[in-house]
Design a protein around this motif. Structure first.
Motif, PDB file in Angstrom:
ATOM      1  N   ARG A  40      41.233  47.263  37.942  1.00 32.02           N
ATOM      2  CA  ARG A  40      41.130  46.336  37.016  1.00 32.02           C
ATOM      3  C   ARG A  40      42.411  45.719  36.406  1.00 32.02           C
ATOM      4  N   ASN A  44      43.549  41.529  37.350  1.00 37.39           N
ATOM      5  CA  ASN A  44      43.663  40.731  36.365  1.00 37.39           C
ATOM      6  C   ASN A  44      45.144  40.145  36.120  1.00 37.39           C
ATOM      7  N   SER A  47      45.120  37.394  38.534  1.00 32.38           N
ATOM      8  CA  SER A  47      44.587  36.257  37.848  1.00 32.38           C
ATOM      9  C   SER A  47      45.457  35.375  37.097  1.00 32.38           C
ATOM     10  N   SER A  71      44.956  40.411  27.594  1.00 35.16           N
ATOM     11  CA  SER A  71      44.009  41.007  28.506  1.00 35.16           C
ATOM     12  C   SER A  71      44.005  42.520  28.950  1.00 35.16           C
ATOM     13  N   CYS A  73      46.507  43.899  30.910  1.00 37.24           N
ATOM     14  CA  CYS A  73      46.942  44.044  32.238  1.00 37.24           C
ATOM     15  C   CYS A  73      48.203  44.384  32.570  1.00 37.24           C
ATOM     16  N   ASN A 148      41.352  37.512  41.784  1.00 38.38           N
ATOM     17  CA  ASN A 148      40.981  38.418  41.222  1.00 38.38           C
ATOM     18  C   ASN A 148      39.885  39.190  42.177  1.00 38.38           C
TER      19      ASN A 148
END
Length: 183
Positions: A40, A44, A47, A71, A73, A148
């Motif tokens: 994840r 992310n 992205s 976020s 990440c 992503n």
């Protein structure tokens, strides 16, 4: 996407914290959640980094760092991926974004003179900017979503492939041990 691959190339948080030029963001660097390498967090980060790289804004790295912070990440990947649009690739990428914007807005392309100058660019910016912004936003969104999904799929494939290899090796070891006992 193996975790070890990313760990090999990522900077260590302690090394960054010790640099004098980065002391003002030491609390940001100290957060261990921004250095995790999970499916994840890596997806992310791709992205956010690629999204910020496609935007025609100054301080893309700062925008990527803030996006990574909000976020939760991987910070290093998000900031590093911004460098896809470096001084060598930026004109090509933004020209492509401008062409996409003119296509979406159904406006004619501005013909460039034989010698492009900053003066000409400043004079044409009012006409160029709407197409450039729209093209950049569309390409940033598409690239972020595709990156992503692709990272998550590749990560899953790599993990399942690794499990299959481990299972195969166990079977081979078991077969060798059983063959030794049969003799």
């Amino acid at each position: 996407m193996p975790r070890r691959f990313f760990q090999r190339y990522m900077p260590k948080p302690d090394t960054l914290r010790r640099q004098r030029s980065l002391r003002f963001i030491a609390p940001l660097i100290a957060d261990p959640g921004l250095w995790q390498l999970t499916r994840r967090s890596v997806a992310n980060a791709f992205s956010i980094g690629l999204f910020c790289a496609m935007l025609p804004i100054p301080c893309q790295m700062v925008a990527a760092a803030l996006g990574a912070r909000f976020s939760r990440c991987n910070l290093a990947l998000a900031v590093g991926l911004v460098w896809i649009t470096n001084p060598l690739t930026m004109p090509l990428v933004f020209y492509g974004n401008y062409r996409l914007g003119t296509l979406l807005l159904d406006t004619p392309l501005r013909e460039a003179p034989s010698r492009i100058s900053t003066r000409w660019l400043a004079e044409q910016m009012h006409d160029i900017m709407p197409a450039l912004l729209l093209g950049s936003l569309v390409s940033a969104l598409v690239l972020a979503v595709v990156a992503n999904v692709a990272v998550r799929l590749m990560w899953r494939w790599h993990v399942s492939h690794h499990w299959k290899r481990r299972r195969q090796k166990r079977r081979q070891r078991r077969a060798r041990v059983e063959a030794e006992f049969d003799d």
